[in-house]
Each structure stands twice: as structure tokens, then as C-alpha cells.
Design a protein around this motif. Structure first.
Motif, mmCIF file in Angstrom:
data_model
loop_
_atom_site.group_PDB
_atom_site.id
_atom_site.type_symbol
_atom_site.label_atom_id
_atom_site.label_comp_id
_atom_site.label_asym_id
_atom_site.label_seq_id
_atom_site.Cartn_x
_atom_site.Cartn_y
_atom_site.Cartn_z
ATOM 1 N N TYR A 32 64.120 -100.439 -37.463
ATOM 2 C CA TYR A 32 62.781 -100.989 -37.326
ATOM 3 C C TYR A 32 62.301 -100.701 -35.909
ATOM 4 O O TYR A 32 63.070 -100.830 -34.957
ATOM 5 N N PHE A 33 61.047 -100.350 -35.784
ATOM 6 C CA PHE A 33 60.539 -99.880 -34.501
ATOM 7 C C PHE A 33 59.222 -100.566 -34.164
ATOM 8 O O PHE A 33 58.364 -100.752 -35.029
ATOM 9 N N ALA A 34 59.080 -100.961 -32.894
ATOM 10 C CA ALA A 34 57.818 -101.521 -32.401
ATOM 11 C C ALA A 34 57.640 -101.084 -30.962
ATOM 12 O O ALA A 34 58.617 -100.862 -30.246
ATOM 13 N N SER A 35 56.399 -100.935 -30.511
ATOM 14 C CA SER A 35 56.158 -100.486 -29.139
ATOM 15 C C SER A 35 54.986 -101.244 -28.538
ATOM 16 O O SER A 35 54.096 -101.727 -29.246
ATOM 17 N N SER A 36 54.994 -101.350 -27.218
ATOM 18 C CA SER A 36 53.932 -102.009 -26.476
ATOM 19 C C SER A 36 54.037 -101.613 -25.020
ATOM 20 O O SER A 36 55.091 -101.146 -24.572
ATOM 21 N N ARG A 37 52.958 -101.785 -24.264
ATOM 22 C CA ARG A 37 52.994 -101.491 -22.837
ATOM 23 C C ARG A 37 53.688 -102.583 -22.045
ATOM 24 O O ARG A 37 53.941 -102.412 -20.855
ATOM 25 N N ARG A 38 53.970 -103.716 -22.686
ATOM 26 C CA ARG A 38 54.656 -104.821 -22.010
ATOM 27 C C ARG A 38 55.908 -105.184 -22.792
ATOM 28 O O ARG A 38 55.904 -105.218 -24.029
ATOM 29 N N ALA A 39 56.967 -105.485 -22.036
ATOM 30 C CA ALA A 39 58.245 -105.793 -22.673
ATOM 31 C C ALA A 39 58.164 -107.065 -23.501
ATOM 32 O O ALA A 39 58.757 -107.142 -24.581
ATOM 33 N N ASP A 40 57.447 -108.086 -23.022
ATOM 34 C CA ASP A 40 57.373 -109.340 -23.758
ATOM 35 C C ASP A 40 56.638 -109.165 -25.088
ATOM 36 O O ASP A 40 56.994 -109.791 -26.091
ATOM 37 N N LEU A 41 55.621 -108.290 -25.102
ATOM 38 C CA LEU A 41 54.908 -108.044 -26.349
ATOM 39 C C LEU A 41 55.772 -107.268 -27.335
ATOM 40 O O LEU A 41 55.741 -107.522 -28.541
ATOM 41 N N ALA A 42 56.550 -106.325 -26.816
ATOM 42 C CA ALA A 42 57.469 -105.596 -27.692
ATOM 43 C C ALA A 42 58.504 -106.540 -28.285
ATOM 44 O O ALA A 42 58.873 -106.420 -29.463
ATOM 45 N N ALA A 43 58.980 -107.482 -27.471
ATOM 46 C CA ALA A 43 59.959 -108.452 -27.961
ATOM 47 C C ALA A 43 59.355 -109.355 -29.034
ATOM 48 O O ALA A 43 60.017 -109.688 -30.022
ATOM 49 N N LYS A 44 58.091 -109.735 -28.864
ATOM 50 C CA LYS A 44 57.436 -110.568 -29.870
ATOM 51 C C LYS A 44 57.271 -109.814 -31.184
ATOM 52 O O LYS A 44 57.421 -110.390 -32.265
ATOM 53 N N LYS A 45 56.946 -108.532 -31.085
ATOM 54 C CA LYS A 45 56.808 -107.737 -32.307
ATOM 55 C C LYS A 45 58.129 -107.652 -33.054
ATOM 56 O O LYS A 45 58.177 -107.794 -34.280
ATOM 57 N N ILE A 46 59.196 -107.408 -32.318
ATOM 58 C CA ILE A 46 60.481 -107.276 -32.991
ATOM 59 C C ILE A 46 60.970 -108.633 -33.488
ATOM 60 O O ILE A 46 61.688 -108.723 -34.491
#
Length: 259
Positions: free
Chosen positions: A34-48
């Protein structure tokens, strides 16, 4: 089940390919990801985390058990403050500095140094066990075939996926392991150049071999019957001095500059 929260290479920032601005999250379940991306680490963590929240229902439906204690998260880059703790089935997912997935060691910097160290260690162990054979009076072709089967295969394990990320120094370290083995096979003295030994034995360099493997893998994926594999790891429009990607091994020559 293995999980990695990975901040991958930088997208374009003005005119320079930047490595630090996009965070990518990966969740690996058995052989899926499963893959998610964002310019901010906290947003990427929320997506995952949203993926992890939906995962138990799917696992229960298909009666799949997950050992959460063996699940790990990885955040790459130079950020010191880690995002909020990820949780699966109410249990915390540990943040690691590197993870191993399908036999490949992935570290925070994505420079693949742990993977290079690992394959060098395994190839050295194989060479040490095979030393009596490689230094024997067996036919040269037989010894070269043994090297390719038992030593080079360890040195280039899954190389099309990670070799492009290696620095020039790491690539030299890999090539040095082949040079040592070929010199042992040929029984050549210190005064004989490594390229002369390889030429006489008919063995290509590690980089040439990996490029051939990569070209074959992408050609099979692009022309295969599975549309999901077509144009796998596509080339991106970015400055030529950007960090290499796996498909760059197909389009560039070994003499091109390595950043």
C-alpha cells in the motif's frame, strides 16, 4: 507483514531535483504493498494510518492473521521528529531506521548502504567456502560458471530494484568483489590489470550485468500480458543531475556520471 513509511526522492523544486520534499508511505502485506505520499511526513503517516484502520476488516474477511509485533515503520530522510505512532489492531507499529523487505535492506537515506554491505558479506562468505574450488585446476570455464552461479548471484540479488540508488563508491565496492573472485580463478599476479582479467575470462562488469538484468526485467514487464506492470517505474521529467531511478539503468550507459 512488514510495513515501511518511506519518504522517497525529492520532486522538482524550481529547477533542481529535490530529494527531501515528498514523503511516501508503504504498507507491505505478504507480497502486496500500500502506498501513500505527501510533502509532509505527518500527512503521509495519517494517510497510511487510514489504510491500517481499514485493514482489519479485510484481514478478517479473508481470515488472515497478522503478527503486529513483527510489523515495522520506516521514515527516510533527515527529519528528527518522528510522526505520531502508527497503530494496527490497537497495537503500536515500531519506527525503525531500516527494514528488510523481500531480502532487500532499505535504510532511511535510501542510499542502500545496508543492502550493499549485506550482499558483500554474503558473497564473501560464499567465496571463502568455494576458494579451494576456484583456486583448483578445474577448467577456467567451469570455475567462471561456479562464480556466476554461487557468488555473483548473491552480489546482485534484486539489483535492478536498488542498484540505481547506489553511489559511485558503493558500485566500486561491488565491482571489487568480482575482481577478487576473477583474480582467484585466473591465478593472476598483482601486476595484471582487473579489466584484462575480466576481458580474458569473458566476464562483464557488475554494472553491465545489472543493466542487462534491468533491461530484461522492464522489457518483460512492458510487453507482458499484465497491464498493471506496463510502464513500471516510469522515467520522470527532471534535471539530468538528479538521483537515478531503476529505469535509468536501461537508458543510460555505464560511463554516464553518477551523482
Amino acid at each position: 507483514m512488514g510495513l515501511g513509511l518511506i519518504r522517497d526522492r525529492k520532486p522538482r523544486r524550481s529547477t533542481r531535483y529535490d530529494r527531501e520534499s515528498v514523503y511516501r508511505a508503504h504498507v507491505m502485506l505478504i507480497c502486496s504493498a500500500y502506498f501513500a505520499s505527501s510533502r509532509r511526513a505527518d500527512l503521509a503517516a495519517k494517510k497510511i494510518q487510514r489504510v491500517l484502520d481499514l485493514l482489519p476488516e479485510w484481514l478478517d474477511k479473508w481470515r488472515i492473521a497478522v503478527n503486529v509485533s513483527k510489523t515495522a515503520a520506516l521514515l527516510t530522510g533527515s527529519q528528527r521528529n518522528m510522526p505520531d505512532q502508527l497503530r494496527l489492531r490497537g497495537q503500536a507499529v515500531v519506527w525503525n531506521t531500516r527494514v528488510r523487505y523481500l531480502g532487500v535492506h532499505i535504510d532511511r537515506s535510501l542510499r542502500m548502504t545496508p543492502q550493499v554491505d549485506h550482499v558483500i558479506q554474503t558473497s564473501r562468505a560464499a567465496r571463502a567456502k568455494l576458494r579451494p574450488i576456484l583456486a583448483s585446476r578445474l577448467p577456467i570455464n567451469t570455475k567462471v560458471a561456479i562464480y556466476k552461479c554461487y557468488i555473483r548471484s548473491r552480489l546482485t540479488y534484486a539489483a535492478p530494484a536498488w542498484y540505481a540508488l547506489c553511489s559511485g563508491l558503493q558500485r566500486q565496492r561491488l565491482q571489487a568483489q568480482q575482481n577478487i573472485a576473477l583474480r582467484l580463478i585466473a591465478g593472476a599476479g598483482w601486476y595484471v590489470r582487473n579489466d584484462v582479467i575480466a576481458r580474458d575470462l569473458g566476464v562483464e562488469t557488475i554494472e553491465e550485468f545489472v543493466r542487462r538484468l534491468t533491461r530484461r526485467a522492464f522489457n518483460r514487464a512492458d510487453t507482458g500480458p499484465h497491464p498493471s506492470l506496463h510502464n513500471l517505474a516510469p522515467l520522470l521529467d527532471r534535471p539530468t543531475r538528479g538521483y537515478q531511478l531503476p529505469r535509468d539503468l536501461v537508458t543510460e550507459t555505464p560511463d554516464d556520471e553518477i551523482v
